[in-house]
Write a protein that holds these residues in place. Structure first.
Motif, PDB file in Angstrom:
ATOM      1  N   SER A 269       0.820  -1.222   0.000  1.00 24.28           N
ATOM      2  CA  SER A 269       0.000   0.000   0.000  1.00 24.28           C
ATOM      3  C   SER A 269       0.853   1.270   0.000  1.00 24.28           C
ATOM      4  O   SER A 269       0.371   2.339   0.389  1.00 24.28           O
TER       5      SER A 269
ATOM      6  N   ILE B 117      -2.776   0.936  -6.404  1.00 25.37           N
ATOM      7  CA  ILE B 117      -4.098   0.497  -5.939  1.00 25.37           C
ATOM      8  C   ILE B 117      -4.116   0.361  -4.409  1.00 25.37           C
ATOM      9  O   ILE B 117      -5.074   0.766  -3.755  1.00 25.37           O
ATOM     10  N   GLY B 118      -3.050  -0.195  -3.836  1.00 30.81           N
ATOM     11  CA  GLY B 118      -3.010  -0.407  -2.387  1.00 30.81           C
ATOM     12  C   GLY B 118      -3.114   0.899  -1.618  1.00 30.81           C
ATOM     13  O   GLY B 118      -3.824   0.984  -0.607  1.00 30.81           O
TER      14      GLY B 118
ATOM     15  N   ASN C 151       1.885  -1.288   4.185  1.00 27.73           N
ATOM     16  CA  ASN C 151       3.050  -2.158   3.901  1.00 27.73           C
ATOM     17  C   ASN C 151       3.503  -1.914   2.463  1.00 27.73           C
ATOM     18  O   ASN C 151       2.703  -1.517   1.623  1.00 27.73           O
TER      19      ASN C 151
ATOM     20  N   PHE D 119       7.246  -1.355  -0.303  1.00 29.68           N
ATOM     21  CA  PHE D 119       8.595  -0.825  -0.431  1.00 29.68           C
ATOM     22  C   PHE D 119       8.546   0.658  -0.775  1.00 29.68           C
ATOM     23  O   PHE D 119       7.530   1.161  -1.232  1.00 29.68           O
TER      24      PHE D 119
ATOM     25  N   ILE E 255       3.585  -7.990  -8.269  1.00 35.22           N
ATOM     26  CA  ILE E 255       4.572  -7.545  -9.255  1.00 35.22           C
ATOM     27  C   ILE E 255       4.239  -8.201 -10.598  1.00 35.22           C
ATOM     28  O   ILE E 255       3.413  -9.115 -10.664  1.00 35.22           O
TER      29      ILE E 255
ATOM     30  N   ILE F 223      -6.869  -8.925  -3.973  1.00 33.47           N
ATOM     31  CA  ILE F 223      -6.864  -8.216  -5.252  1.00 33.47           C
ATOM     32  C   ILE F 223      -6.265  -9.168  -6.284  1.00 33.47           C
ATOM     33  O   ILE F 223      -5.044  -9.366  -6.340  1.00 33.47           O
TER      34      ILE F 223
ATOM     35  N   TYR G 266       2.188 -14.509 -13.803  1.00 34.04           N
ATOM     36  CA  TYR G 266       1.141 -13.607 -13.290  1.00 34.04           C
ATOM     37  C   TYR G 266      -0.235 -14.270 -13.415  1.00 34.04           C
ATOM     38  O   TYR G 266      -1.037 -14.254 -12.476  1.00 34.04           O
TER      39      TYR G 266
ATOM     40  N   PRO H 273       2.079   2.485 -11.499  1.00 33.88           N
ATOM     41  CA  PRO H 273       3.453   2.224 -11.958  1.00 33.88           C
ATOM     42  C   PRO H 273       3.609   0.850 -12.606  1.00 33.88           C
ATOM     43  O   PRO H 273       4.395   0.684 -13.549  1.00 33.88           O
TER      44      PRO H 273
HETATM   45  P1  NAD Z   1       2.159  -0.945  -7.961  1.00 35.76           P
HETATM   46  O1  NAD Z   1       3.448  -1.391  -8.571  1.00 35.76           O
HETATM   47  O2  NAD Z   1       1.739   0.480  -8.111  1.00 35.76           O
HETATM   48  O3  NAD Z   1       2.142  -1.295  -6.405  1.00 35.76           O
HETATM   49  C1  NAD Z   1       2.612  -2.520  -5.918  1.00 35.76           C
HETATM   50  C2  NAD Z   1       2.778  -2.418  -4.410  1.00 35.76           C
HETATM   51  O4  NAD Z   1       3.277  -3.679  -3.932  1.00 35.76           O
HETATM   52  C3  NAD Z   1       3.816  -1.351  -3.990  1.00 35.76           C
HETATM   53  O5  NAD Z   1       3.398  -0.771  -2.771  1.00 35.76           O
HETATM   54  C4  NAD Z   1       5.076  -2.183  -3.761  1.00 35.76           C
HETATM   55  O6  NAD Z   1       6.002  -1.588  -2.854  1.00 35.76           O
HETATM   56  C5  NAD Z   1       4.463  -3.444  -3.181  1.00 35.76           C
HETATM   57  N1  NAD Z   1       5.339  -4.600  -3.270  1.00 35.76           N
HETATM   58  C6  NAD Z   1       5.966  -5.114  -4.368  1.00 35.76           C
HETATM   59  N2  NAD Z   1       6.715  -6.169  -4.006  1.00 35.76           N
HETATM   60  C7  NAD Z   1       6.556  -6.315  -2.665  1.00 35.76           C
HETATM   61  C8  NAD Z   1       7.075  -7.233  -1.708  1.00 35.76           C
HETATM   62  N3  NAD Z   1       7.929  -8.207  -2.046  1.00 35.76           N
HETATM   63  N4  NAD Z   1       6.705  -7.073  -0.407  1.00 35.76           N
HETATM   64  C9  NAD Z   1       5.873  -6.067  -0.034  1.00 35.76           C
HETATM   65  N5  NAD Z   1       5.350  -5.194  -0.903  1.00 35.76           N
HETATM   66  C10 NAD Z   1       5.693  -5.318  -2.193  1.00 35.76           C
HETATM   67  O7  NAD Z   1       1.062  -1.959  -8.563  1.00 35.76           O
HETATM   68  P2  NAD Z   1      -0.534  -1.870  -8.669  1.00 35.76           P
HETATM   69  O8  NAD Z   1      -0.877  -1.747 -10.103  1.00 35.76           O
HETATM   70  O9  NAD Z   1      -1.077  -0.898  -7.686  1.00 35.76           O
HETATM   71  O10 NAD Z   1      -0.898  -3.353  -8.259  1.00 35.76           O
HETATM   72  C11 NAD Z   1      -1.491  -3.700  -7.023  1.00 35.76           C
HETATM   73  C12 NAD Z   1      -2.203  -5.039  -7.171  1.00 35.76           C
HETATM   74  O11 NAD Z   1      -3.251  -4.917  -8.132  1.00 35.76           O
HETATM   75  C13 NAD Z   1      -1.298  -6.152  -7.683  1.00 35.76           C
HETATM   76  O12 NAD Z   1      -1.609  -7.356  -7.018  1.00 35.76           O
HETATM   77  C14 NAD Z   1      -1.661  -6.248  -9.150  1.00 35.76           C
HETATM   78  O13 NAD Z   1      -1.426  -7.517  -9.674  1.00 35.76           O
HETATM   79  C15 NAD Z   1      -3.149  -5.947  -9.087  1.00 35.76           C
HETATM   80  N6  NAD Z   1      -3.733  -5.497 -10.359  1.00 35.76           N
HETATM   81  C16 NAD Z   1      -3.236  -4.390 -11.006  1.00 35.76           C
HETATM   82  C17 NAD Z   1      -3.818  -4.013 -12.202  1.00 35.76           C
HETATM   83  C18 NAD Z   1      -3.337  -2.820 -12.947  1.00 35.76           C
HETATM   84  O14 NAD Z   1      -3.766  -2.660 -14.111  1.00 35.76           O
HETATM   85  N7  NAD Z   1      -2.515  -1.969 -12.378  1.00 35.76           N
HETATM   86  C19 NAD Z   1      -4.896  -4.741 -12.725  1.00 35.76           C
HETATM   87  C20 NAD Z   1      -5.353  -5.852 -12.042  1.00 35.76           C
HETATM   88  C21 NAD Z   1      -4.773  -6.218 -10.844  1.00 35.76           C
END
Ligand code: NAD
Length: 260
Positions: free
Chosen positions: A12, A16-17, A34, A36, A93, A140, A155, A191
């Protein structure tokens, strides 16, 4: 609506988080965030959440690829906030490559962070939820939890796994006032997706705008990114009394992607 409740939102510090954290905090929910990032940026997010919403906020640096860290994170939430009533498994990721070139360490990392972390956090949080007779777990997942795309073996496998895990946890805990649901968003501009667009623009020697249009055009008929706060709103709904009877549900939010 969620005043007095305590939530963990993994991953978070971004995307999205972070939006889910703000949406829960806006309902009075205390948070353990939580993920990075730079210490100064995380301190700023924690202070911003506290100030904007007047809730307690703690931070865990737990690495979601490490089961021991995840146990410590859940214990930290129970100790510093008093309980873990809501658990949002969001950290994730991405890496793309055809399977024959897919690095094994990337497969292992994606399965660990996008799938196994949810198993470990749920396992650690359920005993407290059962004791208190209340729990709301939201995983999610993704449109890729229900359908596939090329070059995303890890993925897609992880997200299909999250959908299956959601159903098992829902069934096992249905009599205990603990619900477990999954949200499957289509493209959300964060991102994680920005990198895929930039890689595509570079690989295909096209502009970022053209790469964006191609990405949306291939999958998402409404040709719009979901907003991170749309997912946050859905999480809040799943934690509301109106969603008491919803468990084991796989909710899609895909701009028509999954209607095809
Ligand atoms: P993002 O890269 O913006 O955020 C990812 C978050 O996860 C960050 O806070 C990062 O620090 C954290 N993270 C990564 N590795 C980690 C680890 N080893 N330990 C702890 N934290 C860790 O990505 P997002 O797009 O916000 O994705 C969030 C979730 O939504 C993911 O599960 C992704 O698969 C899912 N999702 C995203 C999309 C999209 O289009 N962006 C669509 C469907 C689902």
């Amino acid at each position: 609506m969620l005043k007095g409740k305590n939530a963990i939102v993994t991953g978070s510090t971004s995307g999205i988080g972070l939006a889910i954290a703000h949406c829960l905090a806006a309902q009075g929910c205390n948070l353990l965030i939580n993920g990075f990032g730079e210490k100064a940026a995380i301190d700023k997010e924690v202070a911003g959440l506290k100030q904007k919403h007047g809730v307690n906020v703690d931070y865990s640096p737990a690495d979601m690829s490490k089961p021991a860290d995840i146990e410590v994170m859940v214990a930290q939430c129970e100790k510093t906030l008093g309980s873990c009533d809501i658990l949002v498994n969001n950290a994730g990721i991405q890496f793309t490559a055809p399977i024959e070139n897919f690095p094994t360490e990337k497969w292992d990392a994606i399965i660990a962070i996008n799938l196994s972390s949810a198993f470990h956090s749920i396992k650690a949080a359920i005993p407290g939820m059962k004791k208190r007779g209340y729990g709301r777990i939201v995983n999610i997942a993704s449109a890729h939890g229900l359908v596939a795309s090329k070059e995303k073996a890890a993925y897609v496998a992880a997200k299909h796994g999250v959908v299956g895990l959601t159903k098992v946890v829902a069934l096992e805990n249905a009599p205990s006032n603990i619900t477990c649901n999954a949200i499957c968003p289509g493209w959300v501009y964060t991102p994680l997706v920005q990198k895929q667009i930039e890689d595509r623009a570079k690989n295909e020697n096209i502009s970022v705008k053209e790469a964006t249009d191609k990405l949306l055009g291939e999958k998402q008929p409404n040709m719009k990114f979901n907003k991170p706060e749309n997912i946050g709103g859905m999480v809040v709904f799943l934690c509301s009394d109106d969603a008491d009877a919803m468990t084991g549900e796989i909710l899609t939010m895909s701009g028509g992607w999954l209607a095809q």
